[in-house]
Design a protein around this motif. Structure first.
Motif, PDB file in Angstrom:
ATOM      1  N   LEU A   1      31.298  38.233  48.629  1.00  0.00           N
ATOM      2  CA  LEU A   1      31.530  38.753  47.280  1.00  0.00           C
ATOM      3  C   LEU A   1      32.930  39.316  47.130  1.00  0.00           C
ATOM      4  O   LEU A   1      33.446  39.977  48.033  1.00  0.00           O
ATOM      5  N   SER A   2      33.487  39.103  45.971  1.00  0.00           N
ATOM      6  CA  SER A   2      34.742  39.761  45.609  1.00  0.00           C
ATOM      7  C   SER A   2      34.395  41.161  45.105  1.00  0.00           C
ATOM      8  O   SER A   2      33.222  41.517  44.954  1.00  0.00           O
ATOM      9  N   GLU A   3      35.420  41.936  44.817  1.00  0.00           N
ATOM     10  CA  GLU A   3      35.208  43.282  44.276  1.00  0.00           C
ATOM     11  C   GLU A   3      34.418  43.222  42.965  1.00  0.00           C
ATOM     12  O   GLU A   3      33.464  43.967  42.764  1.00  0.00           O
ATOM     13  N   GLU A   4      34.818  42.317  42.087  1.00  0.00           N
ATOM     14  CA  GLU A   4      34.161  42.174  40.788  1.00  0.00           C
ATOM     15  C   GLU A   4      32.688  41.789  40.944  1.00  0.00           C
ATOM     16  O   GLU A   4      31.819  42.344  40.279  1.00  0.00           O
TER      17      GLU A   4
ATOM     18  N   ASP B   1      39.801  38.152  49.745  1.00  0.00           N
ATOM     19  CA  ASP B   1      38.637  38.257  48.863  1.00  0.00           C
ATOM     20  C   ASP B   1      37.307  38.293  49.614  1.00  0.00           C
ATOM     21  O   ASP B   1      36.254  38.276  48.991  1.00  0.00           O
ATOM     22  N   VAL B   2      37.314  38.354  50.945  1.00  0.00           N
ATOM     23  CA  VAL B   2      36.075  38.530  51.700  1.00  0.00           C
ATOM     24  C   VAL B   2      35.925  40.030  51.943  1.00  0.00           C
ATOM     25  O   VAL B   2      36.343  40.568  52.957  1.00  0.00           O
ATOM     26  N   LEU B   3      35.358  40.715  50.950  1.00  0.00           N
ATOM     27  CA  LEU B   3      35.216  42.165  51.015  1.00  0.00           C
ATOM     28  C   LEU B   3      33.791  42.594  51.324  1.00  0.00           C
ATOM     29  O   LEU B   3      33.572  43.625  51.952  1.00  0.00           O
TER      30      LEU B   3
ATOM     31  N   ALA C   1      28.926  44.147  40.204  1.00  0.00           N
ATOM     32  CA  ALA C   1      27.823  43.681  39.356  1.00  0.00           C
ATOM     33  C   ALA C   1      26.470  43.721  40.084  1.00  0.00           C
ATOM     34  O   ALA C   1      25.438  43.499  39.453  1.00  0.00           O
ATOM     35  N   VAL C   2      26.465  44.034  41.376  1.00  0.00           N
ATOM     36  CA  VAL C   2      25.225  44.058  42.157  1.00  0.00           C
ATOM     37  C   VAL C   2      24.478  45.362  41.892  1.00  0.00           C
ATOM     38  O   VAL C   2      25.056  46.442  41.995  1.00  0.00           O
TER      39      VAL C   2
END
Length: 156
Positions: A76-79, A107-109, A83-84
């Motif tokens: 998941l990205s930050e965005e 982007d692998v956060l 949303a989770v």
């Protein structure tokens, strides 16, 4: 759904296709750790007696340093993470590492194992833990700048 064989992935822009995450050669486990990987088939799910739900055990005795299981799921990205609704099955990196990853544009956060993951999601919190989270590649001295970890494993 268990996606151990698929490995970490992202969803396509339309949200229907899983796109496997590829790793650079330096992101592969070292020979030292690869020899200590526990066979995934030896992991067993069990229902806990104290009502916490499901847990994870191994059918063979673990030794200190054994690599029990990798955090596998949807990256998941930050965005996407924001949303989770429920984050109890989402693996993150520590705050310092997250800040370095954000600054570098990595982007692998987060690794989300809620609906599509592997048996790592069954590991429960414990007051006396027998596993620790290890980020990979390891942050070793002498490398400038140190590599950003993109993988996470539970190690005995």
């Amino acid at each position: 759904e268990d996606v151990q064989e698929l490995g970490n992935f992202r969803l396509s822009p339309c949200g229907r296709e899983r796109l496997p995450l590829s790793y650079a050669p330096h992101e592969a486990l070292s020979i030292e750790y690869a020899r200590r990987v526990v066979d995934y088939e030896s992991l067993r799910a069990f229902e806990t007696r104290d009502g916490r739900g499901w847990g994870l055990c191994c059918a063979r005795r673990l030794r200190r340093g054994d690599v029990v299981v990798e955090a596998i799921g949807r990256c998941l990205s930050e965005e996407e993470y924001e949303a989770v609704d429920q984050t109890e099955y989402v693996v993150s990196f520590d705050d310092e590492t997250l800040e370095r990853k954000r600054a570098a544009g990595d982007d692998v956060l987060y690794i989300d194992a809620r609906q599509q993951g592997n048996m790592m999601r069954l590991c429960n919190d414990s007051e006396t833990p027998n596993l620790k989270l290890m980020y990979w590649p390891l942050q070793r001295g002498g490398m400038e700048p140190p590599p950003l970890p993109r993988r996470a494993f539970l190690v005995a």
